[in-house]
Enzyme design. Structure first.
Site, mmCIF file in Angstrom:
data_model
loop_
_atom_site.group_PDB
_atom_site.id
_atom_site.type_symbol
_atom_site.label_atom_id
_atom_site.label_comp_id
_atom_site.label_asym_id
_atom_site.label_seq_id
_atom_site.Cartn_x
_atom_site.Cartn_y
_atom_site.Cartn_z
ATOM 1 N N GLU A 120 0.851 -1.251 0.143
ATOM 2 C CA GLU A 120 0.012 -0.067 0.064
ATOM 3 C C GLU A 120 0.822 1.168 -0.081
ATOM 4 O OE1 GLU A 120 -3.091 0.569 -0.253
ATOM 5 O OE2 GLU A 120 -3.879 -1.660 -0.151
ATOM 6 N N SER A 121 1.662 1.559 0.971
ATOM 7 C CA SER A 121 2.439 2.746 1.031
ATOM 8 C C SER A 121 3.935 2.610 1.260
ATOM 9 C CB SER A 121 1.990 3.185 2.249
ATOM 10 O OG SER A 121 2.326 2.504 3.656
#
Length: 460
Positions: A120-121
């Site tokens: 995700e990040s």
């Protein structure tokens, strides 16, 4: 004919280190890719498909880790093509994995779900995607609020590692309860449960991720393979010549409960700290201050600071409660799209409406409405719902000054018949003894939707 290169889209600013968005790999083997040797250091022999498959099968897990050519392509991407990215993840893992493991254990969930945050990040708590998803777990605004993550001009709980991780665990558990399958739950985390159900229907009601794979969105088809590849790479980093040096660790911290405005830089100067240390411990505070309306905000500080300065902490906090306060309050209230100190209402566009007319009605700017609703131009359509954030103390719109005809029921309660053009907000402002929330409660309304001719009780 397959493309012999791997397409990668990444935020131009390498310091951002937000999540990478990898294209779907269409090649059948590593031989279909071109890896310039000048771009990476020596790798001790490329491991073939069967060796990686065997290693992956040895990882103890609750989530199936199916290995195929799609996953193989991602493994070789992380192990060969973009080793810089993988080194960054390995360097950061001790910052957040212990926290993830704590909350996953609390909710009795598979520990390997911690690798989703990598996908995700890139383990960056302040990462912001092109779609405006934010934080370690990349929550969109609406989903974040649904799971209790507060967002305003001063703070964003989506950037708070503790709060966002707990919210992500709750969301993933909810998705697992929907599908009774971790692979589908992971896919739904990326694309939403509605899109997964749609893919299931289009596939003829197949039951697994790989069976509905062709019917998922392109990005989602890459999502689970990335997750499996990251799980493998993090487990077998040494076999691919990744040396775990210069690892980062969280600063040992303690918490001060702060209920007043606090200026980070002033506080840092008082206690001989670097501003960067405070920012790292409190990434959810976007403006380097705690706002005045904070109520027992858990402000993290290095543990040794609290012990050393406890006797003079009152004076220190008082010094940090004044600097820059008025300037930031002005910006908070006047920055385009700010919701600080405002109440939200939903306006349904009617015939003849234009943004300028709606803005004038609620005493906001057209630029505000566009920002709140992610509008790229002034076009609106009849029936469209617009979020409007109005100042709490602002007078009711002109239409609310119309004569309000109130009738009385047999039980003595008073009711109002909704007229064309009325909104629930207008009516709540028209009857000063009621708030919007109270009006909805006494009429058992679950939304702000009303229609002409509807009777609304307007007395407590």
């Amino acid at each position: 004919m397959f493309d012999r290169t791997i397409s990668v889209s990444r935020t131009p600013d390498k310091e951002d280190n937000s999540s990478i968005d990898l294209a779907i790999f269409e090649a059948d083997s590593l031989d279909d890719y071109y890896f310039p040797e000048s771009e990476y250091e020596f790798i001790p022999g490329e491991v073939d498909f069967d060796v990686i498959k065997d290693r992956l099968s040895c990882i103890q897990n609750k989530i199936p880790l199916h290995y195929n050519e799609r996953v193989h392509a991602f493994v070789n991407y992380f192990a060969v093509k973009d080793r810089e990215y993988t080194r960054m993840i390995l360097k950061r893992k001790n910052l957040y994995f212990p926290l993830f493991e704590k909350y996953l254990k609390k909710y009795n969930m598979p520990e390997e779900l911690k690798y989703l945050s990598v996908v995700e990040s890139g383990l960056n708590p302040t990462a912001v995607s092109r779609a405006q998803a934010v934080g370690l777990w990349q929550f969109m605004s609406f989903t974040g609020r649904h799971f209790g993550l507060h967002q305003d001009w001063y703070m964003d709980d989506r950037m708070d590692p503790d709060k966002s991780t707990e919210a992500a665990c709750r969301y993933l558990k909810q998705l697992y309860n929907m599908f009774d399958d971790w692979e589908l739950a992971i896919a739904a985390y990326n694309t939403g449960p509605g899109n997964v159900r749609k893919a299931i229907r289009r596939s003829g009601y197949k039951e697994t991720f790989w069976e509905i794979y062709p019917y998922l969105h392109r990005e989602t088809r890459a999502y689970l393979p990335q997750f499996i590849a990251i799980d493998y790479i993090m487990s077998y980093a040494h076999e691919h010549n990744f040396l775990e040096d210069n690892l980062e660790y969280q600063i040992e911290s303690d918490t001060l409960n702060v209920s007043n405005y606090l200026h980070f830089q002033t506080f840092a100067n008082q206690v001989n700290l670097c501003l960067d240390d405070i920012q790292k411990l409190n990434p959810g505070l976007k403006r380097n201050v705690i706002p005045e309306n904070a109520n027992n905000y858990p402000f993290k500080v290095p543990a040794d600071i609290k012990a050393d300065y406890m006797n003079s902490m009152t004076a220190i906090l008082d010094s940090a409660s004044k600097v820059g306060k008025k300037e930031l309050e002005y910006l908070a209230k006047n920055t385009v799209g700010s919701t600080y100190g405002r109440d939200k209402l939903v306006y349904k566009v009617r015939y003849g409406d234009v943004l300028g007319k709606i803005a004038q009605r609620y005493n906001v700017r057209v630029s505000d409405i566009k920002k709140w609703n992610n509008l790229h131009n002034n076009n609106i359509r009849i029936g469209q719902r617009l979020a409007i954030w109005q100042s709490s103390g602002h007078a009711a719109p002109a239409s609310s000054h119309r004569t309000s005809v109130v009738s009385t029921n047999a039980d003595g309660s008073k009711f109002y018949v909704v007229q064309p053009g009325d909104t629930l907000w207008d009516i709540s402002r028209r009857f000063n003894n009621l708030t919007l929330a109270e009006l909805k409660q006494i009429n058992q309304l679950k939304s702000n939707d009303i229609k002409p001719g509807q009777k609304l009780i307007v007395s407590k």
